[in-house]
Design an enzyme around this catalytic site. Structure first.
Site, PDB file in Angstrom:
ATOM      1  CG  ASP A  36      35.033  45.816  33.687  1.00 61.79           C
ATOM      2  OD1 ASP A  36      34.200  45.712  34.758  1.00 61.79           O
ATOM      3  OD2 ASP A  36      36.009  45.333  33.744  1.00 61.79           O
ATOM      4  NE  ARG A  78      31.382  45.339  38.836  1.00 66.26           N
ATOM      5  CZ  ARG A  78      32.330  44.578  37.897  1.00 66.26           C
ATOM      6  NH1 ARG A  78      32.873  45.572  37.128  1.00 66.26           N
ATOM      7  NH2 ARG A  78      32.698  43.412  38.047  1.00 66.26           N
TER       8      ARG A  78
END
Length: 309
Positions: free
Chosen positions: A135, A185
């Site tokens: 992340d 992502r």
């Protein structure tokens, strides 16, 4: 202004204590978070997979300030991966990890500590038969996170990484990361960043998202398109078609509890849809960012508070 207020509240210990002690908060949080235990997360993942989704599990936690906390986060991740392997869920369930949970912000050797702990998590993921995505957090950690990602990809080329279109630098990062096999992502970004490093209006962020997505779709990697925006979802399909990409050469990623009807529609249309599924006790920061992102979520929360009891 509302978004900035909520982001400030996400860092306030006083507001945190108030929100966490209101019984109605737990009912609302359950819409966005699978539960507090690993067993809760596995149950939710199994249900989502039965509906045709892939899953990215995130054990909530960030901003660890001591080595013991970083080691505990590493152990929790490796335990989760062993549970995925044991239950047969690993094939369609990866995990997402915040480096700040693994020691990135430690005052001494934080990046090295995070790298070592992330490497242990990646090794456990490989043994389980799945992958890890790093992340991205606020802009102060971007260089460090990408450096860790580059180091890990030497041994784990399937490592995923998150980029945020809100940051001015991200088009360049997309070009750097659009190579063969690279999993990226792309999200808009959930942090209140200064104008010196970030786009500040929704229009600017959306336009940057389209430019970044075009770079990734034109590349040879595997774009992971993290948005709930109907217009951007339509643009994703157009870009994929324009670059000769079939379903399965990219995927949609959406958050647990947000626009579930659209998630089902995309999956029914043959698209790969991965649900980002958070769980754990440390839910406050994640929850407040979800409120800041969409006013409808805040209305839902306030309505629940008004009808508590």
């Amino acid at each position: 202004m509302l978004r900035r207020t909520l982001m400030a509240a996400s860092r306030s210990t006083g507001v945190r204590k108030a929100v966490e002690t209101v019984p109605a908060s737990r009912r609302v949080v359950a819409r966005f978070i699978a539960g507090t235990r690993t067993e809760d997360a596995l149950h939710a993942a199994r249900h989502l997979m039965a509906e045709g989704f892939a899953v990215s599990l995130d054990r909530l936690g960030e901003n660890t300030r001591d080595r013991a906390g970083a080691e505990a986060a590493r152990t929790a991740c490796t335990d989760l991966l062993r549970a995925l392997a044991r239950t047969g869920l690993a094939a369609r369930t990866e995990i997402s990890v915040k480096l700040s949970a693994l020691g990135q912000l430690l005052p001494r050797d934080g990046q090295r500590t995070a790298l070592d702990n992330a490497r242990a998590v990646c090794e456990a993921a490989r043994a389980a038969g799945t992958t890890v995505t790093l992340d991205m957090e606020d802009h102060t950690t971007t260089d460090s996170t990408l450096a860790v990602a580059r180091a890990l990809r030497e041994d784990f080329p399937d490592l995923g990484v998150v980029l945020q279109s809100a940051l001015l630098r991200t088009e360049g990062d997309c070009r750097d990361l659009a190579g063969p096999g690279s999993r990226v992502r792309l999200c808009k970004g959930a942090y209140d960043e200064p104008a010196s490093v970030a786009h500040r209006t929704r229009r600017e962020i959306d336009l940057a998202y389209v430019r970044c997505l075009g770079i990734l779709m034109a590349g040879r990697g595997y774009p992971m398109v993290a948005t709930h925006d109907p217009r951007l979802i339509r643009i994703t399909k157009a870009l994929a078609r324009g670059h000769g990409r079939a379903p399965g050469t990219y995927e949609h990623q959406m958050l647990y509890g947000i626009r579930p009807e659209e998630q089902l529609r995309l999956a029914a249309a043959g698209e790969t849809v991965r649900i980002y599924l958070p769980y754990g006790d440390d839910w406050y920061g994640y929850f407040m960012r979800r409120l800041a992102e969409r006013p409808a979520n805040l209305v839902f929360f306030l309505r629940a508070l008004a009808t508590r009891g």
